[in-house]
Design a protein around this motif. Sequence first.
Motif, PDB file in Angstrom:
ATOM      1  N   HIS A 180       0.887  -1.162   0.050  1.00 44.64           N
ATOM      2  CA  HIS A 180       0.091   0.118   0.026  1.00 44.64           C
ATOM      3  C   HIS A 180       0.795   1.215   0.082  1.00 44.64           C
ATOM      4  O   HIS A 180       0.232   2.516   0.097  1.00 44.64           O
ATOM      5  CB  HIS A 180      -0.963  -0.055   1.184  1.00 44.64           C
ATOM      6  CG  HIS A 180      -1.937  -1.207   1.404  1.00 44.64           C
ATOM      7  ND1 HIS A 180      -2.967  -1.415   0.540  1.00 44.64           N
ATOM      8  CD2 HIS A 180      -1.701  -2.242   2.191  1.00 44.64           C
ATOM      9  CE1 HIS A 180      -3.657  -2.438   0.801  1.00 44.64           C
ATOM     10  NE2 HIS A 180      -2.733  -3.512   1.594  1.00 44.64           N
ATOM     11  N   GLY A 181       2.142   0.997   0.014  1.00 47.56           N
ATOM     12  CA  GLY A 181       2.892   2.201  -0.079  1.00 47.56           C
ATOM     13  C   GLY A 181       3.285   2.775   1.036  1.00 47.56           C
ATOM     14  O   GLY A 181       4.192   3.848   1.346  1.00 47.56           O
ATOM     15  N   HIS A 182       3.043   1.806   2.156  1.00 42.69           N
ATOM     16  CA  HIS A 182       3.859   2.531   3.599  1.00 42.69           C
ATOM     17  C   HIS A 182       5.021   2.037   3.933  1.00 42.69           C
ATOM     18  O   HIS A 182       5.141   0.851   3.397  1.00 42.69           O
ATOM     19  CB  HIS A 182       2.494   1.926   4.513  1.00 42.69           C
ATOM     20  CG  HIS A 182       1.172   2.798   4.605  1.00 42.69           C
ATOM     21  ND1 HIS A 182       0.989   3.899   5.166  1.00 42.69           N
ATOM     22  CD2 HIS A 182      -0.184   2.368   3.792  1.00 42.69           C
ATOM     23  CE1 HIS A 182      -0.436   4.599   4.897  1.00 42.69           C
ATOM     24  NE2 HIS A 182      -0.889   3.446   4.082  1.00 42.69           N
ATOM     25  N   PRO A 183       5.396   2.439   4.943  1.00 36.65           N
ATOM     26  CA  PRO A 183       6.987   1.969   5.249  1.00 36.65           C
ATOM     27  C   PRO A 183       6.816   0.452   5.656  1.00 36.65           C
ATOM     28  O   PRO A 183       5.833  -0.018   6.381  1.00 36.65           O
ATOM     29  CB  PRO A 183       7.421   2.761   6.346  1.00 36.65           C
ATOM     30  CG  PRO A 183       6.794   3.955   5.975  1.00 36.65           C
ATOM     31  CD  PRO A 183       5.353   3.677   5.494  1.00 36.65           C
ATOM     32  N   LEU A 184       7.699  -0.413   5.304  1.00 36.88           N
ATOM     33  CA  LEU A 184       7.568  -1.869   5.566  1.00 36.88           C
ATOM     34  C   LEU A 184       7.918  -2.044   6.987  1.00 36.88           C
ATOM     35  O   LEU A 184       8.700  -1.231   7.708  1.00 36.88           O
ATOM     36  CB  LEU A 184       8.772  -2.516   4.696  1.00 36.88           C
ATOM     37  CG  LEU A 184       8.669  -3.966   4.541  1.00 36.88           C
ATOM     38  CD1 LEU A 184       7.594  -4.485   3.817  1.00 36.88           C
ATOM     39  CD2 LEU A 184       9.922  -4.598   3.985  1.00 36.88           C
ATOM     40  N   GLU A 185       7.206  -2.811   7.621  1.00 39.09           N
ATOM     41  CA  GLU A 185       7.420  -3.076   9.137  1.00 39.09           C
ATOM     42  C   GLU A 185       8.479  -3.740   9.301  1.00 39.09           C
ATOM     43  O   GLU A 185       9.097  -4.461   8.580  1.00 39.09           O
ATOM     44  CB  GLU A 185       6.309  -4.094   9.516  1.00 39.09           C
ATOM     45  CG  GLU A 185       4.691  -3.363   9.689  1.00 39.09           C
ATOM     46  CD  GLU A 185       4.918  -2.538  10.989  1.00 39.09           C
ATOM     47  OE1 GLU A 185       5.413  -2.439  11.740  1.00 39.09           O
ATOM     48  OE2 GLU A 185       3.707  -2.062  11.015  1.00 39.09           O
ATOM     49  N   PRO A 186       9.384  -3.511  10.463  1.00 46.21           N
ATOM     50  CA  PRO A 186      10.651  -4.098  10.793  1.00 46.21           C
ATOM     51  C   PRO A 186      10.643  -5.396  10.363  1.00 46.21           C
ATOM     52  O   PRO A 186      11.884  -5.972  10.063  1.00 46.21           O
ATOM     53  CB  PRO A 186      11.011  -3.485  12.300  1.00 46.21           C
ATOM     54  CG  PRO A 186      10.043  -2.436  12.215  1.00 46.21           C
ATOM     55  CD  PRO A 186       8.796  -2.481  11.654  1.00 46.21           C
ATOM     56  N   ASP A 187       9.776  -6.053  11.014  1.00 50.10           N
ATOM     57  CA  ASP A 187       9.933  -7.657  11.127  1.00 50.10           C
ATOM     58  C   ASP A 187      10.196  -7.989   9.682  1.00 50.10           C
ATOM     59  O   ASP A 187      10.285  -9.113   9.061  1.00 50.10           O
ATOM     60  CB  ASP A 187       8.745  -8.306  11.833  1.00 50.10           C
ATOM     61  CG  ASP A 187       8.904  -7.708  13.327  1.00 50.10           C
ATOM     62  OD1 ASP A 187      10.072  -7.680  13.643  1.00 50.10           O
ATOM     63  OD2 ASP A 187       7.862  -8.240  13.843  1.00 50.10           O
ATOM     64  N   ASP A 188       9.482  -7.368   8.566  1.00 51.08           N
ATOM     65  CA  ASP A 188       9.425  -7.636   7.370  1.00 51.08           C
ATOM     66  C   ASP A 188      10.382  -7.776   6.459  1.00 51.08           C
ATOM     67  O   ASP A 188      10.624  -7.959   5.082  1.00 51.08           O
ATOM     68  CB  ASP A 188       8.234  -7.093   6.467  1.00 51.08           C
ATOM     69  CG  ASP A 188       6.875  -7.595   7.362  1.00 51.08           C
ATOM     70  OD1 ASP A 188       6.669  -8.676   7.649  1.00 51.08           O
ATOM     71  OD2 ASP A 188       5.672  -6.651   7.223  1.00 51.08           O
ATOM     72  N   TYR A 189      11.728  -6.953   7.012  1.00 50.73           N
ATOM     73  CA  TYR A 189      12.949  -6.723   6.143  1.00 50.73           C
ATOM     74  C   TYR A 189      13.641  -8.066   6.150  1.00 50.73           C
ATOM     75  O   TYR A 189      13.281  -9.258   7.080  1.00 50.73           O
ATOM     76  CB  TYR A 189      13.879  -5.723   6.859  1.00 50.73           C
ATOM     77  CG  TYR A 189      13.334  -4.368   6.883  1.00 50.73           C
ATOM     78  CD1 TYR A 189      14.482  -3.600   6.412  1.00 50.73           C
ATOM     79  CD2 TYR A 189      12.357  -3.703   6.867  1.00 50.73           C
ATOM     80  CE1 TYR A 189      14.503  -2.179   6.019  1.00 50.73           C
ATOM     81  CE2 TYR A 189      12.297  -2.267   7.019  1.00 50.73           C
ATOM     82  CZ  TYR A 189      13.112  -1.637   6.296  1.00 50.73           C
ATOM     83  OH  TYR A 189      13.031  -0.216   6.214  1.00 50.73           O
ATOM     84  N   ARG A 190      14.364  -8.286   5.304  1.00 53.16           N
ATOM     85  CA  ARG A 190      15.194  -9.293   5.050  1.00 53.16           C
ATOM     86  C   ARG A 190      16.251  -9.414   6.176  1.00 53.16           C
ATOM     87  O   ARG A 190      16.582  -8.251   6.665  1.00 53.16           O
ATOM     88  CB  ARG A 190      15.818  -9.504   3.712  1.00 53.16           C
ATOM     89  CG  ARG A 190      15.093  -9.806   2.742  1.00 53.16           C
ATOM     90  CD  ARG A 190      15.874  -9.794   1.367  1.00 53.16           C
ATOM     91  NE  ARG A 190      16.329  -8.210   1.128  1.00 53.16           N
ATOM     92  CZ  ARG A 190      17.408  -7.837   0.132  1.00 53.16           C
ATOM     93  NH1 ARG A 190      17.964  -8.986  -0.458  1.00 53.16           N
ATOM     94  NH2 ARG A 190      17.436  -6.655  -0.292  1.00 53.16           N
ATOM     95  N   GLU A 207       4.779  10.579   1.627  1.00 54.68           N
ATOM     96  CA  GLU A 207       5.825   9.733   1.936  1.00 54.68           C
ATOM     97  C   GLU A 207       6.338  10.157   3.505  1.00 54.68           C
ATOM     98  O   GLU A 207       6.525   9.289   4.328  1.00 54.68           O
ATOM     99  CB  GLU A 207       6.811   9.898   1.176  1.00 54.68           C
ATOM    100  CG  GLU A 207       8.082   8.670   1.673  1.00 54.68           C
ATOM    101  CD  GLU A 207       9.117   8.723   0.452  1.00 54.68           C
ATOM    102  OE1 GLU A 207       9.471   7.700   0.144  1.00 54.68           O
ATOM    103  OE2 GLU A 207       9.708   9.814   0.109  1.00 54.68           O
ATOM    104  N   ARG A 208       6.348  11.405   3.690  1.00 60.74           N
ATOM    105  CA  ARG A 208       6.887  11.892   5.053  1.00 60.74           C
ATOM    106  C   ARG A 208       6.036  11.563   6.150  1.00 60.74           C
ATOM    107  O   ARG A 208       6.354  11.186   7.263  1.00 60.74           O
ATOM    108  CB  ARG A 208       7.494  13.239   4.990  1.00 60.74           C
ATOM    109  CG  ARG A 208       7.934  13.927   6.278  1.00 60.74           C
ATOM    110  CD  ARG A 208       8.421  15.424   6.144  1.00 60.74           C
ATOM    111  NE  ARG A 208       7.025  16.140   5.852  1.00 60.74           N
ATOM    112  CZ  ARG A 208       6.672  16.880   4.547  1.00 60.74           C
ATOM    113  NH1 ARG A 208       7.588  16.605   3.434  1.00 60.74           N
ATOM    114  NH2 ARG A 208       5.674  17.654   4.749  1.00 60.74           N
ATOM    115  N   ARG A 209       4.657  12.072   5.869  1.00 54.10           N
ATOM    116  CA  ARG A 209       3.703  11.891   6.782  1.00 54.10           C
ATOM    117  C   ARG A 209       3.632  10.307   7.303  1.00 54.10           C
ATOM    118  O   ARG A 209       3.310   9.839   8.543  1.00 54.10           O
ATOM    119  CB  ARG A 209       2.253  12.312   6.492  1.00 54.10           C
ATOM    120  CG  ARG A 209       2.465  13.790   6.390  1.00 54.10           C
ATOM    121  CD  ARG A 209       1.043  14.400   6.101  1.00 54.10           C
ATOM    122  NE  ARG A 209       0.328  14.111   4.867  1.00 54.10           N
ATOM    123  CZ  ARG A 209       0.642  14.658   3.620  1.00 54.10           C
ATOM    124  NH1 ARG A 209       1.401  15.900   3.769  1.00 54.10           N
ATOM    125  NH2 ARG A 209       0.268  14.319   2.588  1.00 54.10           N
TER     126      ARG A 209
END
Length: 720
Positions: A557-567, A614-616
């Motif tokens: 949806h264009g929101h920042p990826l959640e930390p747990d979803d990073y590689r 993006e900033r918000r």
Amino acid sequence: MTSTPVPAPATESPTPALRELADALGVATEFWDFTGHHRVVSAPTIRAVLGALGVVAGTEDEVRLALVDVELAPWRSVLPPSVVVRAGREHDLRVHLPDGAAVSVHVALEDGGRWELTQRDDWVEPREVDGVRTGRATFVLPADLPEGWHEIVAEVAGAGVSRAPLAVTPDRLPGPAVATGRGWGVMAQLYSVRSQRSWGVGDLADLAELTSCFGDLGADFLLINPLHAAEPSGPMTPSPYLPVTRRFVNPLYIRPEEVPEAAYLTGPQRALVQWAAEEVRPANRTNAPIDRDASWSTKREALEVVHAAGRTRSRQRSLERFRAEEGQGLEDFALWSALHERYAGRQWPAELSDIASPFVARARRELAERIDFHVWLQWVADEQLARAQRVAKESGMGLGVMHDLAVGVHPGGADSWTMRDAFAQGIGVGAPPDMYNQQGQNWSQPPWRPDALARTAYAPLREMLRTVLRHAGAVRVDHILGLFRLWWIPDGMGAEDGTYVRYDHEAMVGVLVLEAARAGAAVIGEDLGTVEPWVRDYLADRGVLGTSVLWFEKDAHGHPLEPDDYRRLVLATVDTHDLPPVAGYLAEEHVDLRERLGLLSEPVEAVRAEAGTERRRTIARLRQHGLVGTDPTEREVVEALHAYVVRTPAVLVGVSLTDAVGERRAQNQPGTDTEYPNWKLPLADGAEEVVLIEDLPDSPRLLSLVATVRGALGEDDRLA
């Protein structure tokens, strides 16, 4: 995606035979573009790319003859040109020989040992090859062959002995050598980070000071820009990503006073060196764009004085050993440098285009003294690099210096001249059209020929890696997808008219991990952008870390990826050198700059609205994780973003030095050349006041950001 093929921007489509030939040689005849359309590569593009690979395919008859040659090529040689395999796995080795001839095969190990190979029962129908009935025997390369560079030796009765290089590579690199299993470090553009004693540009003595400073603060690595050599005379290309060679170092980074012989100069000689330094040292405290040419001009004068003063017998022996170890590659680079000085700003005579010509041999004799000087410069730079890595490790860094490896070289540079046969002629590397560059990109860098790499046992790659990794704890490989495929653009065609050419990624990555393992170094691949999932999985399986940048990591949806979803197996950072630091990004300076330079492809209002969204969304995500309050300051957001990245499972986290001091300007603005001072901005704070290395240990903003990162990692945040 639609399945309806869309012809590429040229008119003639390839015939089935031309497609078959291209596919056999790793040249793509179709691809999916960034809009999701299936594109068919034009016949003129395919023919031009095949021509650069030495294959004539202008007519259908030539295409059919080329197909026969491609099919028979393995049968015409007893052994492959080179073999790259993984340790711990059995591999088949196919040997071609006159039908019925007896053959024995063994591996000559690099330590002097010998390993006899056994033949597998795998009968194949013999065939006529150039009038000789030829058969094929299959031998087994066992799983327990030791890692290293060896040689396959085949003895064929009545036909003599054939040899082929064999690389046995690690199946997987071990993880980065950091004490807790996760580590953090600092990212800096070395040329921009100066001290009181710099010569107008950050250098290798400054590198040692930086590693000591950040090692004392608990960092595990310092990632710096590529240190590859640039032009030795005339205007020096500012971009560290467009070097004349990727194997050797830019002597601009040498600190003359740190050369041991400088301590023994006579009074007049020492005065010459001091006067040269005094010409450029005032620039250290100015915020004007860095003048590489002025710095190098004065440094070269000083270094010539030091070089002419001579060396003790033991030091001379050390220089001679270095020269012997680096071999012909160093000699040829030094020759190119001497010729570049001789013809500075002028066209070289045509007879010097071929390094093997008698005219070049004569020039080598005439320029012997300058060649000696350029060899000496590389030796001096190597010693100062060694000291920087030694200081890094002594300060407690787990990895130390992390070098950056550019994706290619200047078409008129040393590598292109000294290794002409290794590069495809009449081709530039770039990228197909994408949402940011709808006409595509041509970086004007010549690509390696895949067949030449195999024929030379990947010597250009191997020798480059050995030099870069010699004094490093890690290396970042820019555009690591180039080890899999590159976008080739024939001269005279637009970037959109190119096509992909495949490389033997198993061999290329194998050589990379073998040389890294021998150097005890970690490897990080810059794998940003559109990347097929299997490529990232493959690299992870080989122990090569990927790259994650917070601003680019978004969910569906264009929101920042959640930390747990990073590689997990990545170097994770907030930003890159192609974006403004966080302070500038939050202030939308990337939008202002692109508008000012006329680089926007959409209305500025739309771009600014997107940046605001993006900033918000980013600050909302930080607030959701309890990292900021309702009205955070710029500094609080900078620290929260880094704390957010630390919450990911990434094994390495990078902190940009520009973020740590409050800088707002980007080091590079893609899509510009002279319109913006790319790769020239000195390190400064948010008020554009110069920040020197001496200022860093007591910088409240830097210390606070470091404490945030260490605290988020669970480390003791008590700073040394």
